[in-house]
Design a protein around this motif. Sequence first.
Motif, PDB file in Angstrom:
ATOM      1  N   HIS A  99      31.460 -25.391 -19.174  1.00 54.10           N
ATOM      2  CA  HIS A  99      30.770 -26.626 -18.821  1.00 54.10           C
ATOM      3  C   HIS A  99      30.035 -26.468 -17.494  1.00 54.10           C
ATOM      4  O   HIS A  99      28.872 -26.832 -17.371  1.00 54.10           O
ATOM      5  N   SER A 100      30.724 -25.902 -16.491  1.00 54.08           N
ATOM      6  CA  SER A 100      30.095 -25.731 -15.189  1.00 54.08           C
ATOM      7  C   SER A 100      28.980 -24.688 -15.249  1.00 54.08           C
ATOM      8  O   SER A 100      28.016 -24.760 -14.499  1.00 54.08           O
ATOM      9  N   SER A 101      29.110 -23.738 -16.158  1.00 52.14           N
ATOM     10  CA  SER A 101      28.078 -22.721 -16.323  1.00 52.14           C
ATOM     11  C   SER A 101      26.757 -23.344 -16.757  1.00 52.14           C
ATOM     12  O   SER A 101      25.688 -22.920 -16.310  1.00 52.14           O
ATOM     13  N   ALA A 102      26.813 -24.353 -17.608  1.00 54.20           N
ATOM     14  CA  ALA A 102      25.589 -25.033 -18.062  1.00 54.20           C
ATOM     15  C   ALA A 102      24.904 -25.729 -16.884  1.00 54.20           C
ATOM     16  O   ALA A 102      23.670 -25.699 -16.773  1.00 54.20           O
ATOM     17  N   TYR A 103      25.682 -26.329 -15.999  1.00 52.86           N
ATOM     18  CA  TYR A 103      25.089 -26.988 -14.835  1.00 52.86           C
ATOM     19  C   TYR A 103      24.491 -25.964 -13.869  1.00 52.86           C
ATOM     20  O   TYR A 103      23.457 -26.194 -13.265  1.00 52.86           O
ATOM     21  N   TYR A 104      25.169 -24.816 -13.733  1.00 54.69           N
ATOM     22  CA  TYR A 104      24.626 -23.762 -12.885  1.00 54.69           C
ATOM     23  C   TYR A 104      23.295 -23.264 -13.446  1.00 54.69           C
ATOM     24  O   TYR A 104      22.320 -23.096 -12.705  1.00 54.69           O
ATOM     25  N   HIS A 105      23.237 -23.040 -14.748  1.00 56.19           N
ATOM     26  CA  HIS A 105      21.995 -22.573 -15.372  1.00 56.19           C
ATOM     27  C   HIS A 105      20.891 -23.623 -15.267  1.00 56.19           C
ATOM     28  O   HIS A 105      19.713 -23.281 -15.117  1.00 56.19           O
ATOM     29  N   ARG A 106      21.268 -24.893 -15.336  1.00 54.48           N
ATOM     30  CA  ARG A 106      20.280 -25.959 -15.160  1.00 54.48           C
ATOM     31  C   ARG A 106      19.731 -25.942 -13.739  1.00 54.48           C
ATOM     32  O   ARG A 106      18.528 -26.072 -13.512  1.00 54.48           O
ATOM     33  N   ALA A 107      20.606 -25.769 -12.754  1.00 52.55           N
ATOM     34  CA  ALA A 107      20.169 -25.691 -11.357  1.00 52.55           C
ATOM     35  C   ALA A 107      19.278 -24.472 -11.149  1.00 52.55           C
ATOM     36  O   ALA A 107      18.246 -24.547 -10.470  1.00 52.55           O
ATOM     37  N   LEU A 108      19.650 -23.354 -11.753  1.00 53.78           N
ATOM     38  CA  LEU A 108      18.855 -22.135 -11.647  1.00 53.78           C
ATOM     39  C   LEU A 108      17.483 -22.328 -12.287  1.00 53.78           C
ATOM     40  O   LEU A 108      16.463 -21.910 -11.736  1.00 53.78           O
ATOM     41  N   SER A 109      17.446 -22.997 -13.423  1.00 49.75           N
ATOM     42  CA  SER A 109      16.179 -23.280 -14.098  1.00 49.75           C
ATOM     43  C   SER A 109      15.289 -24.184 -13.243  1.00 49.75           C
ATOM     44  O   SER A 109      14.072 -23.946 -13.131  1.00 49.75           O
ATOM     45  N   MET A 110      15.882 -25.204 -12.644  1.00 52.60           N
ATOM     46  CA  MET A 110      15.119 -26.098 -11.761  1.00 52.60           C
ATOM     47  C   MET A 110      14.582 -25.329 -10.558  1.00 52.60           C
ATOM     48  O   MET A 110      13.434 -25.530 -10.141  1.00 52.60           O
ATOM     49  N   PHE A 111      15.392 -24.429 -10.018  1.00 51.92           N
ATOM     50  CA  PHE A 111      14.977 -23.612  -8.881  1.00 51.92           C
ATOM     51  C   PHE A 111      13.802 -22.720  -9.264  1.00 51.92           C
ATOM     52  O   PHE A 111      12.805 -22.644  -8.543  1.00 51.92           O
ATOM     53  N   GLU A 112      13.913 -22.048 -10.402  1.00 48.02           N
ATOM     54  CA  GLU A 112      12.846 -21.147 -10.845  1.00 48.02           C
ATOM     55  C   GLU A 112      11.558 -21.897 -11.152  1.00 48.02           C
ATOM     56  O   GLU A 112      10.462 -21.407 -10.859  1.00 48.02           O
ATOM     57  N   LYS A 113      11.675 -23.089 -11.723  1.00 44.12           N
ATOM     58  CA  LYS A 113      10.487 -23.906 -12.011  1.00 44.12           C
ATOM     59  C   LYS A 113       9.779 -24.300 -10.724  1.00 44.12           C
ATOM     60  O   LYS A 113       8.551 -24.198 -10.608  1.00 44.12           O
ATOM     61  N   THR A 114      10.549 -24.739  -9.742  1.00 41.13           N
ATOM     62  CA  THR A 114       9.979 -25.130  -8.454  1.00 41.13           C
ATOM     63  C   THR A 114       9.362 -23.925  -7.766  1.00 41.13           C
ATOM     64  O   THR A 114       8.258 -24.008  -7.212  1.00 41.13           O
ATOM     65  N   ARG A 115      10.023 -22.789  -7.832  1.00 46.01           N
ATOM     66  CA  ARG A 115       9.498 -21.558  -7.213  1.00 46.01           C
ATOM     67  C   ARG A 115       8.195 -21.134  -7.889  1.00 46.01           C
ATOM     68  O   ARG A 115       7.250 -20.708  -7.220  1.00 46.01           O
ATOM     69  N   LYS A 116       8.119 -21.265  -9.208  1.00 44.64           N
ATOM     70  CA  LYS A 116       6.903 -20.911  -9.947  1.00 44.64           C
ATOM     71  C   LYS A 116       5.742 -21.820  -9.532  1.00 44.64           C
ATOM     72  O   LYS A 116       4.617 -21.350  -9.322  1.00 44.64           O
ATOM     73  N   GLU A 117       6.006 -23.124  -9.401  1.00 45.32           N
ATOM     74  CA  GLU A 117       4.972 -24.062  -8.945  1.00 45.32           C
ATOM     75  C   GLU A 117       4.492 -23.697  -7.544  1.00 45.32           C
ATOM     76  O   GLU A 117       3.298 -23.793  -7.246  1.00 45.32           O
ATOM     77  N   ASP A 118       5.406 -23.253  -6.700  1.00 49.50           N
ATOM     78  CA  ASP A 118       5.042 -22.857  -5.345  1.00 49.50           C
ATOM     79  C   ASP A 118       4.139 -21.627  -5.366  1.00 49.50           C
ATOM     80  O   ASP A 118       3.131 -21.563  -4.652  1.00 49.50           O
ATOM     81  N   LEU A 119       4.460 -20.656  -6.180  1.00 44.67           N
ATOM     82  CA  LEU A 119       3.643 -19.450  -6.273  1.00 44.67           C
ATOM     83  C   LEU A 119       2.257 -19.760  -6.834  1.00 44.67           C
ATOM     84  O   LEU A 119       1.258 -19.177  -6.396  1.00 44.67           O
ATOM     85  N   GLU A 120       2.183 -20.689  -7.793  1.00 46.24           N
ATOM     86  CA  GLU A 120       0.884 -21.096  -8.330  1.00 46.24           C
ATOM     87  C   GLU A 120       0.041 -21.767  -7.250  1.00 46.24           C
ATOM     88  O   GLU A 120      -1.171 -21.540  -7.160  1.00 46.24           O
ATOM     89  N   PHE A 121       0.670 -22.584  -6.415  1.00 47.71           N
ATOM     90  CA  PHE A 121      -0.068 -23.230  -5.336  1.00 47.71           C
ATOM     91  C   PHE A 121      -0.538 -22.211  -4.308  1.00 47.71           C
ATOM     92  O   PHE A 121      -1.632 -22.341  -3.760  1.00 47.71           O
ATOM     93  N   LEU A 122       0.253 -21.183  -4.051  1.00 49.44           N
ATOM     94  CA  LEU A 122      -0.167 -20.146  -3.115  1.00 49.44           C
ATOM     95  C   LEU A 122      -1.409 -19.413  -3.626  1.00 49.44           C
ATOM     96  O   LEU A 122      -2.300 -19.056  -2.852  1.00 49.44           O
ATOM     97  N   GLU A 123      -1.484 -19.204  -4.927  1.00 45.11           N
ATOM     98  CA  GLU A 123      -2.675 -18.586  -5.526  1.00 45.11           C
ATOM     99  C   GLU A 123      -3.879 -19.516  -5.366  1.00 45.11           C
ATOM    100  O   GLU A 123      -4.973 -19.071  -5.022  1.00 45.11           O
ATOM    101  N   TYR A 124      -3.678 -20.794  -5.606  1.00 40.54           N
ATOM    102  CA  TYR A 124      -4.742 -21.788  -5.413  1.00 40.54           C
ATOM    103  C   TYR A 124      -5.185 -21.802  -3.952  1.00 40.54           C
ATOM    104  O   TYR A 124      -6.377 -21.885  -3.652  1.00 40.54           O
TER     105      TYR A 124
END
Length: 172
Positions: free
Chosen positions: A1-26
């Motif tokens: 159960h806790s593993s699913a929440y960890y993976h959700r947090a990791l997914s949110m982190f990676e999504k935010t990081r990807k948006e940041d990298l896209e903005f850096l390219e812009y």
Amino acid sequence: HSSAYYHRALSMFEKTRKEDLEFLEYQRKVYRTLPEDDDPRPMSAREKRDALRNEFAHKKIRHHEMMADGYNQVLKLLDSGKAGPMDGANNDLYLEALRLNIVHASKGRRYSDVLWKLRRYYQMESEAASQWPFHFYVASTLTHLHRRAKAGQDLEKAYRLESLKDRYTLNY
């Protein structure tokens, strides 16, 4: 159960990081177009560059606010305890999200939030006192808070902040 929440947090982190990298390219594209002088009328070119520079400055602040909010969501999920105990991978993800949250919140001008996050970072990271970025962000945050206190005529608070600011500036 806790593993699913960890993976959700990791997914949110990676999504935010990807948006940041896209903005850096812009940002790179915008900075490349700013020095170009493609208009034969010099005043017109300067006005266009100034308008683009101002528009981008506002976009940049909004971007940093959005990134700080994204990393803050990751921190809240990990803080809730649903993702498991704060050790190992959870701790590493938390510290990285906290670091990036501090950077983006500082650039987004949320200085009172940054100060509390820096305190949390200091409590969790044993090496924080020896890291120059920690002292830099504390000094920068205290400088901005000091200016606000002086502008608001809260002299006692301004004096305390100035003392702290000087100490962390010297450490930095």
